[in-house]
Design a protein around this motif. Structure first.
Motif, PDB file in Angstrom:
ATOM      1  N   GLY A  35       0.814  -1.203   0.000  1.00 36.61           N
ATOM      2  CA  GLY A  35       0.000   0.000   0.000  1.00 36.61           C
ATOM      3  C   GLY A  35       0.850   1.257   0.000  1.00 36.61           C
ATOM      4  O   GLY A  35       2.065   1.215   0.220  1.00 36.61           O
ATOM      5  N   VAL A  36       0.185   2.398  -0.209  1.00 39.06           N
ATOM      6  CA  VAL A  36       0.899   3.674  -0.315  1.00 39.06           C
ATOM      7  C   VAL A  36       1.643   4.011   0.974  1.00 39.06           C
ATOM      8  O   VAL A  36       2.792   4.450   0.942  1.00 39.06           O
ATOM      9  CB  VAL A  36      -0.088   4.803  -0.671  1.00 39.06           C
ATOM     10  CG1 VAL A  36       0.652   6.145  -0.696  1.00 39.06           C
ATOM     11  CG2 VAL A  36      -0.736   4.555  -2.009  1.00 39.06           C
ATOM     12  N   LEU A  45       9.430   8.887   1.802  1.00 44.81           N
ATOM     13  CA  LEU A  45       8.691   9.950   1.136  1.00 44.81           C
ATOM     14  C   LEU A  45       7.431  10.257   1.937  1.00 44.81           C
ATOM     15  O   LEU A  45       6.958   9.421   2.711  1.00 44.81           O
ATOM     16  CB  LEU A  45       8.287   9.530  -0.288  1.00 44.81           C
ATOM     17  CG  LEU A  45       9.395   9.235  -1.291  1.00 44.81           C
ATOM     18  CD1 LEU A  45       8.798   8.602  -2.547  1.00 44.81           C
ATOM     19  CD2 LEU A  45      10.162  10.498  -1.650  1.00 44.81           C
ATOM     20  N   SER A  46       6.877  11.437   1.733  1.00 39.47           N
ATOM     21  CA  SER A  46       5.561  11.709   2.304  1.00 39.47           C
ATOM     22  C   SER A  46       4.530  10.881   1.547  1.00 39.47           C
ATOM     23  O   SER A  46       4.739  10.486   0.386  1.00 39.47           O
ATOM     24  CB  SER A  46       5.224  13.191   2.189  1.00 39.47           C
ATOM     25  OG  SER A  46       5.016  13.541   0.827  1.00 39.47           O
ATOM     26  N   LYS A  47       3.411  10.609   2.191  1.00 41.79           N
ATOM     27  CA  LYS A  47       2.382   9.790   1.555  1.00 41.79           C
ATOM     28  C   LYS A  47       1.841  10.468   0.293  1.00 41.79           C
ATOM     29  O   LYS A  47       1.608   9.808  -0.730  1.00 41.79           O
ATOM     30  CB  LYS A  47       1.241   9.529   2.546  1.00 41.79           C
ATOM     31  CG  LYS A  47       0.200   8.553   2.021  1.00 41.79           C
ATOM     32  CD  LYS A  47      -0.829   8.226   3.091  1.00 41.79           C
ATOM     33  CE  LYS A  47      -1.906   7.291   2.545  1.00 41.79           C
ATOM     34  NZ  LYS A  47      -2.919   6.967   3.586  1.00 41.79           N
ATOM     35  N   SER A  48       1.677  11.788   0.347  1.00 42.09           N
ATOM     36  CA  SER A  48       1.150  12.498  -0.823  1.00 42.09           C
ATOM     37  C   SER A  48       2.133  12.442  -1.990  1.00 42.09           C
ATOM     38  O   SER A  48       1.734  12.265  -3.144  1.00 42.09           O
ATOM     39  CB  SER A  48       0.845  13.956  -0.460  1.00 42.09           C
ATOM     40  OG  SER A  48       2.024  14.627  -0.029  1.00 42.09           O
ATOM     41  N   GLU A  64       1.631  -1.251 -11.398  1.00 44.62           N
ATOM     42  CA  GLU A  64       0.204  -1.491 -11.575  1.00 44.62           C
ATOM     43  C   GLU A  64      -0.471  -1.569 -10.217  1.00 44.62           C
ATOM     44  O   GLU A  64       0.137  -1.967  -9.224  1.00 44.62           O
ATOM     45  CB  GLU A  64      -0.048  -2.759 -12.388  1.00 44.62           C
ATOM     46  CG  GLU A  64       0.524  -4.029 -11.811  1.00 44.62           C
ATOM     47  CD  GLU A  64       0.423  -5.199 -12.769  1.00 44.62           C
ATOM     48  OE1 GLU A  64       0.541  -4.989 -13.992  1.00 44.62           O
ATOM     49  OE2 GLU A  64       0.213  -6.334 -12.301  1.00 44.62           O
ATOM     50  N   ARG A  65      -1.744  -1.181 -10.202  1.00 43.48           N
ATOM     51  CA  ARG A  65      -2.491  -1.152  -8.951  1.00 43.48           C
ATOM     52  C   ARG A  65      -3.446  -2.338  -8.896  1.00 43.48           C
ATOM     53  O   ARG A  65      -4.144  -2.636  -9.860  1.00 43.48           O
ATOM     54  CB  ARG A  65      -3.262   0.160  -8.821  1.00 43.48           C
ATOM     55  CG  ARG A  65      -3.942   0.333  -7.495  1.00 43.48           C
ATOM     56  CD  ARG A  65      -4.287   1.776  -7.182  1.00 43.48           C
ATOM     57  NE  ARG A  65      -4.806   2.490  -8.338  1.00 43.48           N
ATOM     58  CZ  ARG A  65      -5.217   3.750  -8.273  1.00 43.48           C
ATOM     59  NH1 ARG A  65      -5.131   4.414  -7.140  1.00 43.48           N
ATOM     60  NH2 ARG A  65      -5.686   4.343  -9.337  1.00 43.48           N
ATOM     61  N   TYR A  70      -0.005  -1.609  -4.673  1.00 45.63           N
ATOM     62  CA  TYR A  70       0.755  -1.436  -5.908  1.00 45.63           C
ATOM     63  C   TYR A  70       1.770  -2.567  -6.033  1.00 45.63           C
ATOM     64  O   TYR A  70       2.266  -3.089  -5.037  1.00 45.63           O
ATOM     65  CB  TYR A  70       1.499  -0.093  -5.902  1.00 45.63           C
ATOM     66  CG  TYR A  70       0.609   1.113  -6.007  1.00 45.63           C
ATOM     67  CD1 TYR A  70       0.358   1.719  -7.228  1.00 45.63           C
ATOM     68  CD2 TYR A  70       0.010   1.646  -4.864  1.00 45.63           C
ATOM     69  CE1 TYR A  70      -0.463   2.840  -7.316  1.00 45.63           C
ATOM     70  CE2 TYR A  70      -0.822   2.756  -4.949  1.00 45.63           C
ATOM     71  CZ  TYR A  70      -1.053   3.352  -6.172  1.00 45.63           C
ATOM     72  OH  TYR A  70      -1.868   4.453  -6.266  1.00 45.63           O
ATOM     73  N   ARG A  71       2.077  -2.939  -7.268  1.00 47.20           N
ATOM     74  CA  ARG A  71       3.135  -3.908  -7.536  1.00 47.20           C
ATOM     75  C   ARG A  71       3.828  -3.522  -8.826  1.00 47.20           C
ATOM     76  O   ARG A  71       3.333  -2.691  -9.592  1.00 47.20           O
ATOM     77  CB  ARG A  71       2.575  -5.328  -7.619  1.00 47.20           C
ATOM     78  CG  ARG A  71       1.658  -5.573  -8.812  1.00 47.20           C
ATOM     79  CD  ARG A  71       1.109  -6.983  -8.756  1.00 47.20           C
ATOM     80  NE  ARG A  71       0.292  -7.270  -9.936  1.00 47.20           N
ATOM     81  CZ  ARG A  71      -0.430  -8.382 -10.088  1.00 47.20           C
ATOM     82  NH1 ARG A  71      -0.436  -9.294  -9.129  1.00 47.20           N
ATOM     83  NH2 ARG A  71      -1.143  -8.577 -11.187  1.00 47.20           N
TER      84      ARG A  71
END
Length: 263
Positions: A35-36, A45-48, A64-65, A70-71
């Motif tokens: 996940g993000v 990194l920041s989530k945004s 790809e989501r 994500y992968r």
């Protein structure tokens, strides 16, 4: 005097550096996806920012989501295959018949894989009749120390084993071997028995067994493995079968190399 809130530290890394950090994080969990929030943490990194960069990577087909995770995307796998094509295609083409033999003997999901540094690359995969939580993908990479194919390849490649034992070993499940001393002992056991096991060391609920295809000097050229749902497949029985098929593949590989040498 008016108090002001401290603003977050500015991340001055270039966009390409941020993208590579995310791809590396995804590569460590190439089969399962993330996940993000977890990706942002691993890439620092920041989530945004992670969400924005992942969107760019997704539009370009390298990520790809799947649901909220994500992968690595298919386009990246195609690019990766082109890097390893000259040598790996020859290994795959010559050993694919033996992978088919192992599939016929087991009817479970089987793999052909080679070593690349601290990871394994899957050159071929045949799916079994019964579903199992198998995260591998053709052209994909998984950590060597947490997989049966990876451990058996490390066991028969002293240089690669030395490098793997000198680095931190990430833990993926409660059963992952993350201590270098324990991994060294495991590799010694594999060399004695000629077979490696994975009991939910990378993926919960997954059991695997692997045997090496050996070339000149006893070094592993590739590995063959059988994977299935933990508790359902008989890894001891399949280990004996994998050893037999891998031994036949080793003899065929040596004959092929000998003919090429004499030509």
């Amino acid at each position: 005097m008016t108090a002001t809130l401290a603003s977050p530290a500015r991340d001055d890394r270039a966009a390409v550096d941020k993208a590579i950090s995310l791809l590396v994080a995804l590569g460590d969990r190439a089969g399962g996806g993330m996940g993000v929030s977890e990706l942002a943490r691993r890439a620092r990194l920041s989530k945004s920012t992670a969400f924005r960069v992942l969107g760019l990577l997704e539009r370009n087909g390298v990520v790809e989501r799947v649901g909220t995770d994500y992968r690595l995307g298919e386009r990246l796998h195609h690019l990766g295959r082109s890097v390893y094509a000259p040598e790996s295609e020859g290994v795959r083409d010559r050993l694919l018949p033996f992978l088919a033999d192992l599939y016929e003997a087991s009817r479970e999901t089987v793999h052909l894989a080679v070593l690349d540094g601290s990871h394994v690359i899957y050159l071929a995969k045949l799916y079994g009749h019964r579903p199992a939580p198998v995260p591998s993908r053709i052209g994909g990479r998984l950590p060597a120390h947490a997989t049966a194919v990876g451990k058996v390849l490390l066991a028969y490649d002293s240089d690669a084993a030395e490098q793997a034992l000198s680095r931190p070993l990430e833990r993926y499940t409660a059963h992952t071997i993350a201590d270098p001393g324990d991994l060294a002992a495991e590799l010694n056991r594999i060399r004695r028995t000629g077979v490696a096991f994975d009991h939910a060391e990378y993926q919960p609920g997954l059991a695997c067994v692997a045997a090496p295809v050996l070339g000149r000097g006893g070094r592993a050229v590739a590995a063959l493995s059988v994977a299935g749902r933990q508790g359902r497949i008989d890894t001891e029985r399949l280990g004996a079968r994998a050893r037999l098929v891998a031994a036949e593949a080793s003899r065929a590989w040596s004959r092929q190399v000998q003919r090429a040498y004499l030509a």
